[in-house]
Design a protein around this motif. Structure first.
Motif, short mmCIF file in Angstrom:
data_model
loop_
_atom_site.label_atom_id
_atom_site.label_comp_id
_atom_site.label_asym_id
_atom_site.label_seq_id
_atom_site.Cartn_x
_atom_site.Cartn_y
_atom_site.Cartn_z
N ARG A 1 93.24 8.52 52.93
CA ARG A 1 93.15 7.10 53.23
C ARG A 1 92.63 6.87 54.64
O ARG A 1 93.07 7.52 55.58
CB ARG A 1 94.52 6.45 53.08
N ARG B 1 86.80 2.65 51.12
CA ARG B 1 87.60 1.54 51.64
C ARG B 1 87.60 0.37 50.65
O ARG B 1 88.62 -0.29 50.44
CB ARG B 1 87.06 1.07 52.99
N ALA C 1 89.89 1.15 47.74
CA ALA C 1 91.30 0.97 48.12
C ALA C 1 91.65 -0.51 48.18
O ALA C 1 92.73 -0.93 47.73
CB ALA C 1 91.55 1.64 49.47
N ASN D 1 91.86 -1.94 44.55
CA ASN D 1 93.09 -1.52 43.88
C ASN D 1 94.32 -2.25 44.44
O ASN D 1 95.22 -2.64 43.69
CB ASN D 1 93.27 -0.01 44.00
N GLU D 2 94.33 -2.45 45.76
CA GLU D 2 95.47 -3.14 46.36
C GLU D 2 95.50 -4.60 45.94
O GLU D 2 96.56 -5.16 45.67
CB GLU D 2 95.42 -3.01 47.88
#
Length: 612
Positions: free
Chosen positions: A472, A577, A580, A583-584
């Motif tokens: 991450r 990025r 991520a 998905n968040e």
């Protein structure tokens, strides 16, 4: 795809051009907006008459102005029908596209029925939008060939001949007039040898070719006086010659019809407006429907031409891409593609928009380009490189390079991109005082023409490797819009102010794009999940803005939130990025939905079963 637009104006672009007029029992007059058509019946417009301009994208602005002025003068109504993403007028145009964009509710054809294969319907719509994912679809279904110009012309011809022998209606398409002439003559010679053309009595055509019984020809001018069954002779129609006359006239039957639909073309029409129709240009292909189409693609082709050419065949449309010619018309290859590949050429074609814009649209497009995340990010990185120049010089000098090598790196044109990779690595959690000496020591620089470029590539690869392994990146507090590494540390006050201004512009741009996508319910925005309420709303919006910024930076127009797989190392980092963030955002939205269902269930408002 087809976007009718109602118009009854004085001259363009008055607001009245968009007004709707109620018509009672309208009489219909249909006009095709093909190039070189001339209105000889303008004085016959009547009150309450409905005038339909088909293929309106091909009509010039002056022609539309003339028709609508004549109609408005007698109280008739004009309706424009066409697809603004198809071919444009050879004269000054852009009016039809402007009108469609100006309307809030232009009717569109969304269900395509021409194609046998469902995937080809999707691919066609993606071509229309210029979406590079269309290329992947055609590749997946073996509809793209590549090779030299001669090889591709031969391959297209061989495939056309096989289809013709199988009894299919088929067409060859090229943007080169010379190639079209050559393919037409080659096809005709082949059919004569096979005994399918009776060449004892021939008639000369417009382009210097000759036609006989059995030949396929194409009419190049509208003529309402020539009736073929219930229709009339139109520009772009294909016919089969069924008889020749000594005076040079021809009897022809519309292709694909066995009975009826026959007409006698006068000698003067044949001499001036008739050509062989085995191979055609993209402009002449618009309006044609066949079983199969074989398209010879060369660098310099426009998106509109490719879209039209690759949507003629019901059963299949195949591109034969010539990779042996320089591509002077396009800005560069698709990221990650090797030079002179079918992918890179087709990507260039999709980026090459040939449609002429109105003055208003030109201004809007320029403003949008200069305000894009791609442009602002480039400005930010340029300023950041200058603002942090001394820091990067110090790191390079302490990296283990010789003094001569360090000076060569600092003086290189690639020093700016290298410092951008340094900032990206720092934002990704790397300790630069360790990373830079490590990549310097990893291999020698023997034979390297530009050490700065080599170092940049090495740093990019190392950071991309971490991203591809799922490590991450540092949190978004160190990133502009969750993507672009912030410039930190001591710097000139003016430089700092310029960087802050661009940070704000980038984040404002991403926010505006997200709001517009949510309001219009674009597919990629709905894929983020429903925007939550309460404390989670700010975090969800931040992550959604990262996705919007990523799309704008890399010109993604796909309905998928992040488009296709990134093709370059630098994009891999931003894609990690963006993934991520996506998905968040989805996770936050799902959690909010579960909480709301649970709340409703407990309050007895709805007996909802919750699956945890």
């Amino acid at each position: 795809m087809q976007a009718p637009s109602s118009a009854s104006p004085p001259p363009l672009p008055q607001p009245r051009y968009l007004q709707k007029t109620s018509v009672s029992r309208p009489r219909t007059c249909r006009s095709a907006g093909k190039p070189k058509d001339h209105l000889t019946y303008g004085g016959s417009f009547r009150p309450s008459q409905l005038v339909i301009i088909d293929e309106a994208s091909l009509a010039s602005t002056l022609l539309l102005d003339r028709i609508t002025a004549l109609a408005a003068a007698v109280g008739a109504k004009v309706v424009l029908v066409g697809d603004q993403a198809q071919l444009q007028s050879i004269d000054a145009g852009g009016a039809f596209s402007m009108l469609v964009d100006d309307r809030v509710d232009p009717p569109e054809l969304v269900d395509l029925h021409r194609f046998v294969h469902a995937w080809e319907r999707t691919a066609t719509l993606e071509l229309r939008q210029g979406d590079p994912e269309a290329i992947d679809l055609y590749l997946k279904h073996d509809r793209i060939r590549d090779g030299s110009s001669e090889e591709m012309a031969n391959a297209a011809f061989d495939a056309w001949r096989a289809d013709a022998r199988a009894g299919k209606t088929t067409v060859l398409i090229s943007d080169s007039n010379e190639a079209v002439t050559s393919l037409n003559q080659r096809a005709r010679n082949e059919l004569i040898l096979e005994g399918r053309i009776y060449a004892l009595r021939e008639v000369a055509l417009h382009d210097g070719a000759r036609a006989a019984v059995g030949d396929t020809v194409i009419t190049r001018r509208n003529d309402r006086s020539l009736q073929a069954g219930r229709h009339w002779v139109r520009n772009g129609d294909r016919w089969v010659v069924i008889a020749t006359r000594r005076n040079g006239s021809l009897e022809v039957r519309r292709q694909g019809h066995r009975w009826g639909s026959a007409v006698r073309l006068p000698a003067e029409y044949v001499k001036r407006h008739l050509e062989l129709g085995y191979a055609v240009t993209s402009h002449r292909a618009q309006g044609i429907t066949t079983d199969t189409a074989h398209v010879v693609v060369a660098p310099g082709m426009t998106r509109e031409n490719l879209y039209v050419a690759m949507s003629r065949g019901r059963e299949s449309n195949t591109a034969y891409v010539a990779v042996d010619r320089p591509d002077a018309a396009h800005v560069g290859p698709r990221p990650g593609d090797t030079p002179l590949s079918a992918n890179s050429i087709l990507y260039g074609v999709l980026q090459h928009v040939g449609a002429e814009l109105s003055a208003h649209e030109t201004i809007a497009v320029e403003q949008d380009a200069w305000g894009s995340v791609a442009q602002l990010a480039a400005e930010y990185e340029t300023i950041a490189a200058a603002a942090q120049h001394d820091r990067w010089v110090g790191l390079v000098c302490d990296s283990g390079l010789t003094d001569k090598q360090a000076k060569a790196v600092i003086d290189s044109d690639d020093f700016g991109p290298l410092t951008g990779e340094f900032r990206r690595a720092g934002a990704n959690g790397f300790d630069l005082q360790r990373l830079i000496p490590s990549v310097v020591a990893s291999r020698e620089f023997v034979g390297a023409r530009d050490i700065a470029a080599v170092l940049s590539s090495r740093v990019t690869a190392v950071v991309a490797q971490r991203a591809s392994n799922g490590t991450r990146a540092r949190q978004s507090g160190h990133l502009v819009a969750g993507l672009i590494p912030k410039a930190v540390g001591p710097m000139d006050a003016d430089m700092h102010r310029a960087l802050v201004e661009r940070e704000q512009l980038i984040e404002a741009r991403a926010s505006t794009l997200l709001d517009a996508a949510l309001q219009s319910k674009e597919t990629w925005a709905t894929a983020l999940g429903a925007p939550p309420r309460g404390p989670a709303a700010a975090v969800w919006r931040s992550r959604a803005c990262t996705v919007a910024a990523y799309r704008d930076r890399y010109g993604i127009i796909s309905s998928r939130p992040l488009g296709s797989t990134p093709r370059s190392d630098s994009q891999v980092l931003d894609a990690a990025r963006a993934v991520a963030a996506l998905n968040e955002a989805r996770s936050i939205s799902r959690a909010q939905s579960v909480v709301e269902q649970f709340t409703r269930a407990r309050s007895g408002l709805s007996p909802v079963g919750i699956q945890l």
